[in-house]
Design a protein around this motif. Sequence first.
Motif, PDB file in Angstrom:
ATOM      1  N   THR A 260       5.228   2.543   7.535  1.00 25.98           N
ATOM      2  CA  THR A 260       3.990   2.543   7.267  1.00 25.98           C
ATOM      3  C   THR A 260       2.874   2.480   8.614  1.00 25.98           C
ATOM      4  O   THR A 260       2.146   3.198   8.790  1.00 25.98           O
ATOM      5  CB  THR A 260       3.287   1.478   6.255  1.00 25.98           C
TER       6      THR A 260
ATOM      7  N   ASN B 280      -4.063  -8.996   5.742  1.00 30.55           N
ATOM      8  CA  ASN B 280      -4.473  -8.485   6.924  1.00 30.55           C
ATOM      9  C   ASN B 280      -5.976  -8.230   6.997  1.00 30.55           C
ATOM     10  O   ASN B 280      -6.753  -8.580   5.982  1.00 30.55           O
ATOM     11  CB  ASN B 280      -3.665  -7.048   7.141  1.00 30.55           C
ATOM     12  N   GLU B 281      -6.562  -7.743   7.955  1.00 31.09           N
ATOM     13  CA  GLU B 281      -8.033  -7.767   7.996  1.00 31.09           C
ATOM     14  C   GLU B 281      -8.574  -6.443   7.301  1.00 31.09           C
ATOM     15  O   GLU B 281      -9.735  -6.485   7.398  1.00 31.09           O
ATOM     16  CB  GLU B 281      -8.387  -7.881   9.490  1.00 31.09           C
TER      17      GLU B 281
ATOM     18  N   LYS C 103       0.514   1.098   9.776  1.00 28.37           N
ATOM     19  CA  LYS C 103      -0.460   0.531   9.479  1.00 28.37           C
ATOM     20  C   LYS C 103      -0.888   0.791   8.101  1.00 28.37           C
ATOM     21  O   LYS C 103      -0.839   1.871   7.436  1.00 28.37           O
ATOM     22  CB  LYS C 103      -1.839   1.069  10.356  1.00 28.37           C
ATOM     23  N   LEU C 104      -1.663  -0.045   7.596  1.00 28.29           N
ATOM     24  CA  LEU C 104      -2.198   0.005   6.145  1.00 28.29           C
ATOM     25  C   LEU C 104      -3.317   1.233   6.040  1.00 28.29           C
ATOM     26  O   LEU C 104      -3.017   1.977   4.991  1.00 28.29           O
ATOM     27  CB  LEU C 104      -3.279  -1.142   6.045  1.00 28.29           C
ATOM     28  N   SER C 105      -3.830   1.476   7.080  1.00 25.20           N
ATOM     29  CA  SER C 105      -4.609   2.784   7.078  1.00 25.20           C
ATOM     30  C   SER C 105      -3.645   4.099   7.011  1.00 25.20           C
ATOM     31  O   SER C 105      -4.343   5.131   6.494  1.00 25.20           O
ATOM     32  CB  SER C 105      -5.222   2.986   8.641  1.00 25.20           C
TER      33      SER C 105
ATOM     34  N   ASP D 172       9.605  -4.169  -6.862  1.00 25.31           N
ATOM     35  CA  ASP D 172       9.114  -5.014  -6.030  1.00 25.31           C
ATOM     36  C   ASP D 172       9.649  -6.562  -6.262  1.00 25.31           C
ATOM     37  O   ASP D 172       9.662  -6.792  -7.574  1.00 25.31           O
ATOM     38  CB  ASP D 172       7.749  -5.120  -5.641  1.00 25.31           C
ATOM     39  N   GLN D 173       9.783  -7.268  -5.429  1.00 22.54           N
ATOM     40  CA  GLN D 173      10.383  -8.836  -5.814  1.00 22.54           C
ATOM     41  C   GLN D 173       9.129  -9.627  -5.923  1.00 22.54           C
ATOM     42  O   GLN D 173       9.353 -10.583  -6.867  1.00 22.54           O
ATOM     43  CB  GLN D 173      10.621  -9.388  -4.355  1.00 22.54           C
TER      44      GLN D 173
ATOM     45  N   TRP E 233       8.727  -2.396   4.194  1.00 24.20           N
ATOM     46  CA  TRP E 233       8.206  -2.809   5.273  1.00 24.20           C
ATOM     47  C   TRP E 233       9.257  -3.735   6.176  1.00 24.20           C
ATOM     48  O   TRP E 233      10.264  -3.159   6.460  1.00 24.20           O
ATOM     49  CB  TRP E 233       6.953  -3.662   4.854  1.00 24.20           C
TER      50      TRP E 233
ATOM     51  N   LYS F 139      -8.719  -3.252   8.147  1.00 23.64           N
ATOM     52  CA  LYS F 139      -9.425  -2.276   8.932  1.00 23.64           C
ATOM     53  C   LYS F 139      -8.863  -0.859   8.880  1.00 23.64           C
ATOM     54  O   LYS F 139      -7.676  -0.786   8.822  1.00 23.64           O
ATOM     55  CB  LYS F 139      -9.341  -2.721  10.404  1.00 23.64           C
TER      56      LYS F 139
ATOM     57  N   ILE G 110       0.771  -1.252   0.067  1.00 22.71           N
ATOM     58  CA  ILE G 110      -0.035  -0.166  -0.015  1.00 22.71           C
ATOM     59  C   ILE G 110       1.018   1.282   0.087  1.00 22.71           C
ATOM     60  O   ILE G 110       0.541   2.247  -0.743  1.00 22.71           O
ATOM     61  CB  ILE G 110      -0.990  -0.202   1.143  1.00 22.71           C
ATOM     62  N   GLN G 111       2.034   1.058   0.758  1.00 17.83           N
ATOM     63  CA  GLN G 111       2.697   2.257   0.949  1.00 17.83           C
ATOM     64  C   GLN G 111       3.524   2.691  -0.404  1.00 17.83           C
ATOM     65  O   GLN G 111       3.343   3.770  -0.719  1.00 17.83           O
ATOM     66  CB  GLN G 111       4.032   2.235   2.114  1.00 17.83           C
TER      67      GLN G 111
ATOM     68  N   ALA H 217       2.126  -7.955   3.075  1.00 21.61           N
ATOM     69  CA  ALA H 217       1.468  -7.620   4.346  1.00 21.61           C
ATOM     70  C   ALA H 217       0.040  -6.867   3.799  1.00 21.61           C
ATOM     71  O   ALA H 217      -0.977  -6.804   4.424  1.00 21.61           O
ATOM     72  CB  ALA H 217       2.213  -6.607   5.370  1.00 21.61           C
ATOM     73  N   SER H 218       0.010  -5.900   2.944  1.00 24.95           N
ATOM     74  CA  SER H 218      -1.045  -5.072   2.592  1.00 24.95           C
ATOM     75  C   SER H 218      -2.018  -5.952   2.009  1.00 24.95           C
ATOM     76  O   SER H 218      -3.270  -5.444   2.075  1.00 24.95           O
ATOM     77  CB  SER H 218      -0.530  -4.053   1.414  1.00 24.95           C
TER      78      SER H 218
ATOM     79  N   VAL I 151      15.555  -6.085  -4.176  1.00 23.10           N
ATOM     80  CA  VAL I 151      16.574  -4.987  -3.885  1.00 23.10           C
ATOM     81  C   VAL I 151      17.398  -5.584  -2.999  1.00 23.10           C
ATOM     82  O   VAL I 151      16.996  -5.985  -1.725  1.00 23.10           O
ATOM     83  CB  VAL I 151      15.678  -3.603  -3.229  1.00 23.10           C
TER      84      VAL I 151
HETATM   85  C1  LIG Z   1      -2.210 -10.135  10.199  1.00 18.35           C
HETATM   86  C2  LIG Z   1      -2.073  -8.573  10.127  1.00 18.35           C
HETATM   87  C3  LIG Z   1      -3.071  -7.632  10.139  1.00 18.35           C
HETATM   88  C4  LIG Z   1      -3.079  -6.407   9.993  1.00 18.35           C
HETATM   89  N1  LIG Z   1      -4.265  -5.780  10.171  1.00 18.35           N
HETATM   90  C5  LIG Z   1      -4.503  -4.456   9.912  1.00 18.35           C
HETATM   91  C6  LIG Z   1      -5.666  -3.588   9.884  1.00 18.35           C
HETATM   92  O1  LIG Z   1      -6.561  -4.304  10.025  1.00 18.35           O
HETATM   93  N2  LIG Z   1      -5.528  -2.445   9.518  1.00 18.35           N
HETATM   94  C7  LIG Z   1      -4.344  -1.782   9.288  1.00 18.35           C
HETATM   95  O2  LIG Z   1      -4.215  -0.452   9.273  1.00 18.35           O
HETATM   96  N3  LIG Z   1      -3.008  -2.425   9.358  1.00 18.35           N
HETATM   97  C8  LIG Z   1      -3.124  -3.777   9.620  1.00 18.35           C
HETATM   98  N4  LIG Z   1      -1.816  -4.523   9.556  1.00 18.35           N
HETATM   99  C9  LIG Z   1      -0.744  -3.824   9.225  1.00 18.35           C
HETATM  100  C10 LIG Z   1      -0.534  -3.437   7.930  1.00 18.35           C
HETATM  101  O3  LIG Z   1      -0.765  -4.728   7.254  1.00 18.35           O
HETATM  102  C11 LIG Z   1       0.806  -2.994   7.371  1.00 18.35           C
HETATM  103  O4  LIG Z   1       1.097  -1.977   8.158  1.00 18.35           O
HETATM  104  C12 LIG Z   1       1.123  -2.545   5.938  1.00 18.35           C
HETATM  105  O5  LIG Z   1       0.316  -3.386   4.945  1.00 18.35           O
HETATM  106  C13 LIG Z   1       2.202  -2.168   5.471  1.00 18.35           C
HETATM  107  O6  LIG Z   1       2.342  -1.725   4.241  1.00 18.35           O
HETATM  108  P1  LIG Z   1       3.649  -1.634   3.275  1.00 18.35           P
HETATM  109  O7  LIG Z   1       3.341  -1.293   2.041  1.00 18.35           O
HETATM  110  O8  LIG Z   1       4.630  -0.965   4.116  1.00 18.35           O
HETATM  111  O9  LIG Z   1       4.112  -3.075   3.201  1.00 18.35           O
HETATM  112  P2  LIG Z   1       3.863  -4.511   2.433  1.00 18.35           P
HETATM  113  O10 LIG Z   1       2.459  -4.467   1.794  1.00 18.35           O
HETATM  114  O11 LIG Z   1       4.465  -5.763   3.096  1.00 18.35           O
HETATM  115  O12 LIG Z   1       4.728  -4.005   1.038  1.00 18.35           O
HETATM  116  C14 LIG Z   1       6.292  -4.230   1.107  1.00 18.35           C
HETATM  117  C15 LIG Z   1       6.489  -4.607  -0.100  1.00 18.35           C
HETATM  118  O13 LIG Z   1       8.068  -4.737  -0.371  1.00 18.35           O
HETATM  119  C16 LIG Z   1       8.444  -5.907  -1.095  1.00 18.35           C
HETATM  120  N5  LIG Z   1       9.743  -6.066  -0.541  1.00 18.35           N
HETATM  121  C17 LIG Z   1      10.095  -6.289   0.819  1.00 18.35           C
HETATM  122  N6  LIG Z   1      11.516  -6.471   0.815  1.00 18.35           N
HETATM  123  C18 LIG Z   1      12.051  -6.542  -0.720  1.00 18.35           C
HETATM  124  C19 LIG Z   1      13.279  -6.505  -1.053  1.00 18.35           C
HETATM  125  N7  LIG Z   1      14.263  -6.660  -0.478  1.00 18.35           N
HETATM  126  N8  LIG Z   1      13.225  -6.472  -2.445  1.00 18.35           N
HETATM  127  C20 LIG Z   1      11.949  -6.019  -3.201  1.00 18.35           C
HETATM  128  N9  LIG Z   1      10.962  -6.411  -2.508  1.00 18.35           N
HETATM  129  C21 LIG Z   1      10.765  -6.111  -1.454  1.00 18.35           C
HETATM  130  C22 LIG Z   1       7.476  -6.906  -0.499  1.00 18.35           C
HETATM  131  O14 LIG Z   1       7.369  -7.974  -1.629  1.00 18.35           O
HETATM  132  C23 LIG Z   1       6.059  -5.935  -0.340  1.00 18.35           C
HETATM  133  O15 LIG Z   1       5.383  -6.048  -1.890  1.00 18.35           O
HETATM  134  C24 LIG Z   1      -1.869  -5.786   9.638  1.00 18.35           C
HETATM  135  C25 LIG Z   1      -0.837  -6.552   9.312  1.00 18.35           C
HETATM  136  C26 LIG Z   1      -1.009  -7.801   9.517  1.00 18.35           C
HETATM  137  C27 LIG Z   1       0.524  -8.757   9.130  1.00 18.35           C
END
Ligand SMILES: Cc1cc2nc3c(=O)[nH]c(=O)nc-3n(C[C@H](O)[C@H](O)[C@H](O)COP(=O)(O)OP(=O)(O)OC[C@H]3O[C@@H](n4cnc5c(N)ncnc54)[C@H](O)[C@@H]3O)c2cc1C
Length: 399
Positions: free
Chosen positions: A382, A44-45, A384-386, A31-32, A225, A47, A11-12, A40-41, A191
Amino acid sequence: MRSVAVLGAGIQGTCVALALRAAGWRVSLIDQAPAVMRRASLRNEGKIHLGFTYAKDSSLSTGRLMLRSALSFAPLIDRWIPDGLDWERIRARPFTYLLMRDSALEPEALYSYYERLELEYRALREPWQHYLDTRPDSLWSKAPLPPEVSRAAVAAAVETAEMPLDLVELRRQLARAVGESAVSCQFGRRVEAVRRRAHGFSVAGVEGGGESWRLAADAVVNCLWEGRLKIDAEMGMAPQQPWTYRLKYRVLGRLPRALADLPSLTLVLGSYGDIVPLSGGSYISWYPECRRGWSNDLEVPQSWHRACAGEVDPTEAREVSSRVYEALEPITPGIAATSTVAVDAGIVVAWGDTDIDHPDSGFHQRSAVGVAADDGYFSIDTGKLSCGPLFAAELAARI
Ligand SMILES: Cc1cc2nc3c(=O)[nH]c(=O)nc-3n(C[C@H](O)[C@H](O)[C@H](O)COP(=O)(O)OP(=O)(O)OC[C@H]3O[C@@H](n4cnc5c(N)ncnc54)[C@H](O)[C@@H]3O)c2cc1C
């Protein structure tokens, strides 16, 4: 045109890519995974927090951040995408909070926190903001227990305006928007390193087949993340406080007919779980069973990655799902008849090193997150997803 490498397409990174493209940058999104929002995005649930979960942060700083994030989530994304998203399709049923009899806070303490949130909501909201295309007059009210829920386990219920998203639908719509934009998607690329050059940066890594790749950019935004801290440390921005990675499983299942009308449920306050009814498979979790990994190292254990890519061994999937159903059965009788659709996991990254049942756990506080910067290199926690769209807008204003 200035160029930027956005690392990570959760999401971020997706929001950062769309925001910077809209601001006129030449954007590479790396992205990989083979597409946006696969980690993670997605797992999760979903919310979009209005702050209810963070009653233990009496400073209200987490609640306030969640409100600011939630009220700008949809308006910001819609600003970066020509026709916006179809939020009605993406939204799922609003949350009812179940106040458990053995909650870490008494109902009166929770009500008084919720009331403070409500006042904050009224003070904060601005005319351009909305909550996922709705404008609730109030955020919560006391309610009778849903008929499906056991009185023996639950002391009281609160209906809220808070909603989860159907993340499969959100991913579908965001992937289309990114595909139709001029963002250069570089998927299937891991990366491994970022280096400063005389002018700008070089980003390097390996592709799925093992070939190496390299890319030059004027600026870099790290949205990796669980992969973020390692690269930050190499760039001279080592974390200044303890952190924890938790591997958290989720079960997706078809609820039995007796639970067909269940609202989305969050059980508070403690290490309980959530149920989010969704047509493609409802999200079901019970924290003590779903938290199956813990690490304070700079990088997460290699063994976690398969579950985070959706690959869980069938025996383990059966074990996790039956334990989750068993734990929830006394609260929502009949849930053990759920038919499991999938089991997978996501990683929670948080500051602090004591679990949620510890009175001083840092996990009850999520306001020390957001954008960090060092001369053209940016890194976003990030939280939270929010918070994804809000932090992308903050990044775009600072870069
Ligand atoms: C079970 C669970 C429930 C949750 N519930 C909620 C909720 O209800 N509401 C909420 O707001 N938040 C919730 N969260 C938190 C939320 O999921 C995260 O805060 C958010 O998704 C993080 O987003 P992101 O884009 O930073 O990470 P990600 O979505 O993980 O994106 C990071 C990306 O980086 C890529 N990546 C990582 N390392 C490398 C590398 N070395 N090379 C290339 N690519 C790489 C990954 O493939 C990934 O696509 C929950 C988390 C979990 C695990």
